[in-house]
Enzyme design. Sequence first.
Site, PDB file in Angstrom:
ATOM      1  N   ASP A 122       7.267  13.582  -9.492  1.00 50.86           N
ATOM      2  CA  ASP A 122       6.864  12.827 -10.685  1.00 50.86           C
ATOM      3  C   ASP A 122       6.573  11.343 -10.456  1.00 50.86           C
ATOM      4  O   ASP A 122       6.172  10.637 -11.380  1.00 50.86           O
ATOM      5  CB  ASP A 122       7.924  12.988 -11.781  1.00 50.86           C
ATOM      6  N   ARG A 174       9.854  -4.765  -5.898  1.00 51.57           N
ATOM      7  CA  ARG A 174      10.433  -5.151  -4.619  1.00 51.57           C
ATOM      8  C   ARG A 174       9.415  -5.911  -3.791  1.00 51.57           C
ATOM      9  O   ARG A 174       8.205  -5.725  -3.944  1.00 51.57           O
ATOM     10  CB  ARG A 174      11.011  -3.952  -3.869  1.00 51.57           C
ATOM     11  N   ASP A 250       9.276   7.097   8.628  1.00 51.89           N
ATOM     12  CA  ASP A 250       8.554   6.523   7.483  1.00 51.89           C
ATOM     13  C   ASP A 250       9.422   5.508   6.739  1.00 51.89           C
ATOM     14  O   ASP A 250       8.915   4.783   5.874  1.00 51.89           O
ATOM     15  CB  ASP A 250       8.087   7.628   6.526  1.00 51.89           C
ATOM     16  N   ASN A 251      10.703   5.454   7.078  1.00 50.19           N
ATOM     17  CA  ASN A 251      11.582   4.464   6.462  1.00 50.19           C
ATOM     18  C   ASN A 251      11.938   3.345   7.435  1.00 50.19           C
ATOM     19  O   ASN A 251      12.946   2.662   7.261  1.00 50.19           O
ATOM     20  CB  ASN A 251      12.866   5.136   5.957  1.00 50.19           C
TER      21      ASN A 251
HETATM   22  P1  AMP Z   1      12.189   8.694   0.579  1.00 48.27           P
HETATM   23  O1  AMP Z   1      13.141   9.792   0.931  1.00 48.27           O
HETATM   24  O2  AMP Z   1      12.539   7.981  -0.696  1.00 48.27           O
HETATM   25  O3  AMP Z   1      11.942   7.763   1.720  1.00 48.27           O
HETATM   26  O4  AMP Z   1      10.794   9.399   0.259  1.00 48.27           O
HETATM   27  C1  AMP Z   1      10.095  10.203   1.160  1.00 48.27           C
HETATM   28  C2  AMP Z   1       8.706  10.475   0.628  1.00 48.27           C
HETATM   29  O5  AMP Z   1       8.779  11.175  -0.607  1.00 48.27           O
HETATM   30  C3  AMP Z   1       7.885   9.229   0.355  1.00 48.27           C
HETATM   31  O6  AMP Z   1       6.561   9.512   0.667  1.00 48.27           O
HETATM   32  C4  AMP Z   1       8.086   9.004  -1.118  1.00 48.27           C
HETATM   33  O7  AMP Z   1       7.040   8.274  -1.698  1.00 48.27           O
HETATM   34  C5  AMP Z   1       8.136  10.431  -1.635  1.00 48.27           C
HETATM   35  N1  AMP Z   1       8.909  10.550  -2.877  1.00 48.27           N
HETATM   36  C6  AMP Z   1      10.238  10.438  -3.032  1.00 48.27           C
HETATM   37  N2  AMP Z   1      10.604  10.603  -4.318  1.00 48.27           N
HETATM   38  C7  AMP Z   1       9.458  10.829  -5.003  1.00 48.27           C
HETATM   39  C8  AMP Z   1       9.154  11.083  -6.378  1.00 48.27           C
HETATM   40  N3  AMP Z   1      10.094  11.123  -7.324  1.00 48.27           N
HETATM   41  N4  AMP Z   1       7.853  11.292  -6.708  1.00 48.27           N
HETATM   42  C9  AMP Z   1       6.886  11.249  -5.782  1.00 48.27           C
HETATM   43  N5  AMP Z   1       7.102  11.011  -4.482  1.00 48.27           N
HETATM   44  C10 AMP Z   1       8.371  10.813  -4.091  1.00 48.27           C
HETATM   45 MG    MG Z   2      10.761   6.457   2.181  1.00 46.24          MG
END
Ligand code: AMP
Ligand code: MG
Length: 499
Positions: A122, A174, A250-251
């Site tokens: 979402d 941010r 990616d982080n």
């Molecule tokens: P993260 O674990 O937060 O680093 O996210 C990993 C990937 O999932 C990134 O590409 C984020 O943009 C995507 N992502 C995480 N949560 C959501 C969300 N609620 N809606 C869309 N993309 C998400």
């Molecule tokens: Mg991320």
Amino acid sequence: MKLSQLPHRHSYADLGEAFCTAISVYGLPEGRLLCHSPDALKALGVDDVDQQDLLDICTGDVRPAGAAPVAGVYAGHQFGVYVPQLGDGRAVLLGEVAAPDGGLWDVQLKGAGQTPFSRGSDGRAVLRSSVREFLISEAMDALGIPSTRAVALAAMDQRGVMRERIERAAVIVRTSRSLLRFGHFEYFAWGRRHDELRTLFDYAVQRCYPDCADAADPVMQLLANAVVRTADMAARWQAAGFVHGVMNTDNMSLLGETIDYGPYAFLDRFDWNAVFNHTDRERRYAYGVQPRIAQWNCACLAEALLPLAGAGGKRSATDIVKSFQSAYTEIYLELMRRRLGLAEEREGDWKLIKSLLDVLHEGGLDYHHTLRALAEWVASGEAGRWSGADGSSTPGVSGRALPDALAQLPEGWLRDYRDRSGGQDAGEQGGVMLDANPALVLRTWVAQEAIDRAEAGDTAWLAELLTALRRPFAAPSDAMLPYTQPPAPGYSCELSCSS
Ligand code: AMP
Ligand code: MG
């Protein structure tokens, strides 16, 4: 000037469609500003802090001057497995702002709704994870740990998004010196899109590491810079007792900023094996292995840069990635020496530090509490007067009881430590230690308290906590004192990536 009036550039958006997609609809459908960081706003050059303006930016009702909102594409290794396309799935880059100090800041909204990279999700962030990210961003910066910053936090009044239950959606503004991630390079390298990889590299040089432009081998120089910054970040995490929780490539920021706070935590009890992310069943990102993972991630970056390297690139890249270890060790030891107030480097320092950490690990002792108590003990002059339980080892000096938080440290270690500190002025040593051992870190239980209060509408406390977190080394106020304490016995709080 208000934030919306600061001229925003769009150099990243100008890279074009291969790198990002323009986003026209974004923001929170309705919302209320819960908190803002005066320090982060100041760093951006905002001198007119207008809460309505900040809220309007979060809701998307106001687009800052010159902003060209985009979502960027990147890839990454998630828990060791390559995922060919990720990207800003819930983040929108508004643009870049020239800071008073001459640098550029990327300004991004996180939780602003769907983008082409949302992969069926979402595009939202929930209030609890946004409160955690907001507070930790500003806390890390105050601890001297490179981090993305958090400028403002807004949330919907309604419960709008579905997770394990229906929750309130939130947005944070941010900022970062650059939001380029290792995964940006991986996306083009693994896709064999080498022209675009070159364009991205040139952008990264200009934006992040301008010194590379004149280097004999710009590609290897950029890698070397990124490796040192990553080693520095990892060393600071370890010395601070911080666990990131999701060290996917990616982080990982090209500039070595801590980014994408999810199931992060500060250690309470010291434990090399601590994992707080309950989805990390293999304990890949445990506290004690973070430096090794950071180095592994650097190897992924190196591999992604290889298509741009000349002959012999592979060997140079391997050597550069190997140099992570020495860079890391040097910085970590320096930080730990400061925590113990050891002025200059000596043989045996690691042994002394390691034996303390082993005691903490085996006894399950609180990391921050113990180190802060040690700092206070030295600063008070009591450490210099201490002579062990029987008082017999130092003639003419009476034995004094240890502070409670140090009572479980073995006398042998305390004696070694005192001998090693010998010759230093106790006041000076204590002063250094008080500036290196925070009284207040954002423990998980305290972050949870902030979430509970924010959910209940108590935003004043969020601001109060933020103010305290911005001065983590100062003696805490009476009101904040309880929040410097370890969690109650038996406290547990599971954290997940779901946010
Ligand atoms: P993260 O674990 O937060 O680093 O996210 C990993 C990937 O999932 C990134 O590409 C984020 O943009 C995507 N992502 C995480 N949560 C959501 C969300 N609620 N809606 C869309 N993309 C998400
Ligand atoms: Mg991320």
